[in-house]
Design a protein around this motif. Structure first.
Motif, PDB file in Angstrom:
ATOM      1  N   MET A   1      12.692  -5.681  -8.155  1.00 63.58           N
ATOM      2  CA  MET A   1      12.027  -5.372  -6.889  1.00 63.58           C
ATOM      3  C   MET A   1      11.237  -6.576  -6.422  1.00 63.58           C
ATOM      4  N   ARG A   2      11.283  -6.850  -5.125  1.00 60.33           N
ATOM      5  CA  ARG A   2      10.533  -7.948  -4.533  1.00 60.33           C
ATOM      6  C   ARG A   2       9.167  -7.432  -4.069  1.00 60.33           C
ATOM      7  N   ILE A   3       8.127  -7.832  -4.770  1.00 60.61           N
ATOM      8  CA  ILE A   3       6.769  -7.404  -4.429  1.00 60.61           C
ATOM      9  C   ILE A   3       6.040  -8.594  -3.835  1.00 60.61           C
ATOM     10  N   HIS A   4       5.591  -8.450  -2.595  1.00 57.51           N
ATOM     11  CA  HIS A   4       4.882  -9.563  -1.951  1.00 57.51           C
ATOM     12  C   HIS A   4       3.385  -9.280  -1.963  1.00 57.51           C
ATOM     13  N   CYS A   5       2.628 -10.250  -2.444  1.00 58.48           N
ATOM     14  CA  CYS A   5       1.178 -10.123  -2.579  1.00 58.48           C
ATOM     15  C   CYS A   5       0.482 -11.065  -1.604  1.00 58.48           C
ATOM     16  N   LEU A   6      -0.388 -10.510  -0.772  1.00 59.02           N
ATOM     17  CA  LEU A   6      -1.221 -11.317   0.115  1.00 59.02           C
ATOM     18  C   LEU A   6      -2.571 -11.534  -0.556  1.00 59.02           C
ATOM     19  N   PHE A  45      10.569  -8.469   1.656  1.00 53.57           N
ATOM     20  CA  PHE A  45      10.001  -7.851   0.457  1.00 53.57           C
ATOM     21  C   PHE A  45      10.298  -6.361   0.457  1.00 53.57           C
ATOM     22  N   ASP A  46      10.191  -5.761  -0.735  1.00 53.64           N
ATOM     23  CA  ASP A  46      10.418  -4.317  -0.891  1.00 53.64           C
ATOM     24  C   ASP A  46       9.120  -3.530  -0.935  1.00 53.64           C
ATOM     25  N   ALA A  47       8.052  -4.171  -1.374  1.00 54.45           N
ATOM     26  CA  ALA A  47       6.743  -3.528  -1.478  1.00 54.45           C
ATOM     27  C   ALA A  47       5.682  -4.580  -1.202  1.00 54.45           C
ATOM     28  N   LEU A  48       4.538  -4.127  -0.698  1.00 56.49           N
ATOM     29  CA  LEU A  48       3.472  -5.036  -0.281  1.00 56.49           C
ATOM     30  C   LEU A  48       2.182  -4.731  -1.023  1.00 56.49           C
ATOM     31  N   VAL A  49       1.493  -5.794  -1.453  1.00 52.26           N
ATOM     32  CA  VAL A  49       0.183  -5.690  -2.088  1.00 52.26           C
ATOM     33  C   VAL A  49      -0.781  -6.575  -1.306  1.00 52.26           C
ATOM     34  N   ILE A  50      -1.950  -6.049  -0.977  1.00 53.39           N
ATOM     35  CA  ILE A  50      -3.001  -6.860  -0.360  1.00 53.39           C
ATOM     36  C   ILE A  50      -4.228  -6.809  -1.260  1.00 53.39           C
ATOM     37  N   MET A  51      -4.692  -7.991  -1.650  1.00 54.30           N
ATOM     38  CA  MET A  51      -5.804  -8.100  -2.590  1.00 54.30           C
ATOM     39  C   MET A  51      -7.150  -8.123  -1.863  1.00 54.30           C
ATOM     40  N   GLY A  52      -8.210  -8.343  -2.628  1.00 49.95           N
ATOM     41  CA  GLY A  52      -9.554  -8.410  -2.086  1.00 49.95           C
ATOM     42  C   GLY A  52      -9.944  -9.820  -1.707  1.00 49.95           C
ATOM     43  N   GLY A  53     -11.222 -10.013  -1.443  1.00 50.58           N
ATOM     44  CA  GLY A  53     -11.745 -11.317  -1.079  1.00 50.58           C
ATOM     45  C   GLY A  53     -13.182 -11.197  -0.626  1.00 50.58           C
ATOM     46  N   PRO A  54     -13.858 -12.323  -0.460  1.00 46.99           N
ATOM     47  CA  PRO A  54     -15.272 -12.287  -0.074  1.00 46.99           C
ATOM     48  C   PRO A  54     -15.507 -11.978   1.393  1.00 46.99           C
ATOM     49  N   MET A  55     -14.443 -11.953   2.203  1.00 49.29           N
ATOM     50  CA  MET A  55     -14.597 -11.660   3.631  1.00 49.29           C
ATOM     51  C   MET A  55     -14.593 -10.162   3.892  1.00 49.29           C
ATOM     52  N   SER A  56     -14.929  -9.781   5.106  1.00 48.75           N
ATOM     53  CA  SER A  56     -15.008  -8.372   5.501  1.00 48.75           C
ATOM     54  C   SER A  56     -14.126  -8.124   6.714  1.00 48.75           C
ATOM     55  N   LEU A  57     -13.626  -6.894   6.849  1.00 47.41           N
ATOM     56  CA  LEU A  57     -12.877  -6.541   8.050  1.00 47.41           C
ATOM     57  C   LEU A  57     -13.739  -6.656   9.296  1.00 47.41           C
ATOM     58  N   ARG A  58     -15.060  -6.639   9.116  1.00 47.58           N
ATOM     59  CA  ARG A  58     -15.972  -6.782  10.250  1.00 47.58           C
ATOM     60  C   ARG A  58     -16.031  -8.222  10.762  1.00 47.58           C
ATOM     61  N   GLU A  59     -15.366  -9.148  10.074  1.00 46.20           N
ATOM     62  CA  GLU A  59     -15.437 -10.569  10.422  1.00 46.20           C
ATOM     63  C   GLU A  59     -14.135 -11.082  11.034  1.00 46.20           C
ATOM     64  N   GLN A  60     -13.476 -10.257  11.847  1.00 44.13           N
ATOM     65  CA  GLN A  60     -12.201 -10.666  12.433  1.00 44.13           C
ATOM     66  C   GLN A  60     -12.356 -11.844  13.395  1.00 44.13           C
ATOM     67  N   ALA A  61     -13.492 -11.991  14.017  1.00 50.14           N
ATOM     68  CA  ALA A  61     -13.712 -13.146  14.889  1.00 50.14           C
ATOM     69  C   ALA A  61     -13.765 -14.434  14.063  1.00 50.14           C
ATOM     70  N   LYS A  62     -14.317 -14.347  12.874  1.00 52.91           N
ATOM     71  CA  LYS A  62     -14.414 -15.507  11.987  1.00 52.91           C
ATOM     72  C   LYS A  62     -13.099 -15.761  11.270  1.00 52.91           C
ATOM     73  N   TYR A  63     -12.376 -14.679  10.937  1.00 56.36           N
ATOM     74  CA  TYR A  63     -11.105 -14.780  10.215  1.00 56.36           C
ATOM     75  C   TYR A  63     -10.022 -14.077  11.029  1.00 56.36           C
ATOM     76  N   PRO A  64      -9.500 -14.715  12.082  1.00 54.00           N
ATOM     77  CA  PRO A  64      -8.535 -14.039  12.967  1.00 54.00           C
ATOM     78  C   PRO A  64      -7.239 -13.646  12.282  1.00 54.00           C
ATOM     79  N   TRP A  65      -6.924 -14.261  11.139  1.00 55.91           N
ATOM     80  CA  TRP A  65      -5.717 -13.880  10.418  1.00 55.91           C
ATOM     81  C   TRP A  65      -5.803 -12.461   9.855  1.00 55.91           C
ATOM     82  N   LEU A  66      -6.991 -11.886   9.797  1.00 56.34           N
ATOM     83  CA  LEU A  66      -7.115 -10.499   9.366  1.00 56.34           C
ATOM     84  C   LEU A  66      -6.380  -9.563  10.331  1.00 56.34           C
ATOM     85  N   ILE A  67      -6.358  -9.919  11.613  1.00 51.61           N
ATOM     86  CA  ILE A  67      -5.677  -9.094  12.610  1.00 51.61           C
ATOM     87  C   ILE A  67      -4.175  -9.121  12.382  1.00 51.61           C
ATOM     88  N   ALA A  68      -3.621 -10.328  12.154  1.00 48.94           N
ATOM     89  CA  ALA A  68      -2.189 -10.454  11.891  1.00 48.94           C
ATOM     90  C   ALA A  68      -1.813  -9.767  10.588  1.00 48.94           C
TER      91      ALA A  68
END
Length: 251
Positions: A1-6, A45-68
């Motif tokens: 299985m192809r598992i893609h991790c962001l 990919f067949d399945a998707l994994v998204i990990m954590g990080g020090p940023m917040s979903l509230r910081e989309q202006a600072k990290y615009p890639w969160l929207i994509a």
């Protein structure tokens, strides 16, 4: 299985999860999102994994890639592709399903016991999570469980720590924790480790025996095996979905 991790930082999950995938014969693909020009195509990919990080979903202006990134998650869910979200990834899954994600009343950092819901055994997780398991937390933000999901676990600090919806799983905690990663966090974010009711000291965090990490990793392996079992069924269905949606820009 192809598992893609962001991943959002280079060291997140890189120790246990890829080793597990390799041992099970799965292809573990990684995109370090902040440095990527484009996110993967949904049909790569067949399945998707998204990990954590020090940023917040509230910081989309600072990290615009969160929207994509959230848009890619929506595409994957629409295609029926299984998803696992850990910490920030779990919060993203909650947000996609219309649930509230906000800053918690307090940080939760350290090792704390899980309180499982009565409904957890009715999901495909079954008995994968032991009652009272002391697992690793490091987060400021919290989420509500979506109305179309089953709440799996909570803690004294927050009743919403994990949920299942279809073949998507959200975990606010880190079963993939390793001693090296915990030590890295304790050094990088030492300023956060002011002991309080829900924040442990660096000494308490790093003083755990090897068995704590081994137990958490073993639980994660069992959970992943059941997730992959669900993924195989959903993956067959996803093959019938026409169109990939095309590649998505990372920012």
């Amino acid at each position: 299985m192809r598992i893609h991790c962001l991943q959002h930082v280079p060291w997140q999950g890189r120790a246990f999860l890829p080793l597990w995938a390799d041992a099970q014969g799965h292809e573990w693909q990684v995109t370090l999102v902040p440095e990527a020009e484009r996110l993967p195509e949904p049909d790569s990919f067949d399945a998707l994994v998204i990990m954590g990080g020090p940023m917040s979903l509230r910081e989309q202006a600072k990290y615009p890639w969160l929207i994509a990134e959230q848009r890619l998650l929506e595409h994957a869910l629409e295609r029926g592709q299984p998803f696992l979200g850990i910490c920030l990834g779990a919060q993203m899954l909650a947000a996609v399903h219309g649930a509230s994600v906000r800053r918690g009343r307090q940080s939760e950092i350290g090792w704390y016991p899980l309180q499982l819901t009565a409904e957890h055994r009715d999901t495909w997780l079954g008995d994968a999570l032991p009652e009272g398991l002391e697992t690793f937390f490091w987060h400021d933000d919290v989420f509500e469980t979506p109305t179309d999901a089953v709440r799996i676990a909570g803690t004294e600090a927050s009743p919403h720590q994990a949920f299942v919806t279809g073949t998507a799983l959200a975990l606010q905690f880190h079963l993939e924790v390793t001693p090296e990663w915990a030590a890295h966090l304790a050094k990088r974010d030492a300023v956060q480790l002011v002991p309080s009711r829900y924040v442990q000291s660096a000494t308490d965090i790093l003083g755990r025996p090897a068995s704590s990490y081994d137990q958490n990793n073993a639980v994660m392996a069992t959970l992943l095996e059941r997730w992959i079992g669900q993924s195989a069924v959903a993956g067959d269905a996803a093959q019938a979905v026409a169109g990939s949606g095309g590649p998505l820009p990372a920012g």
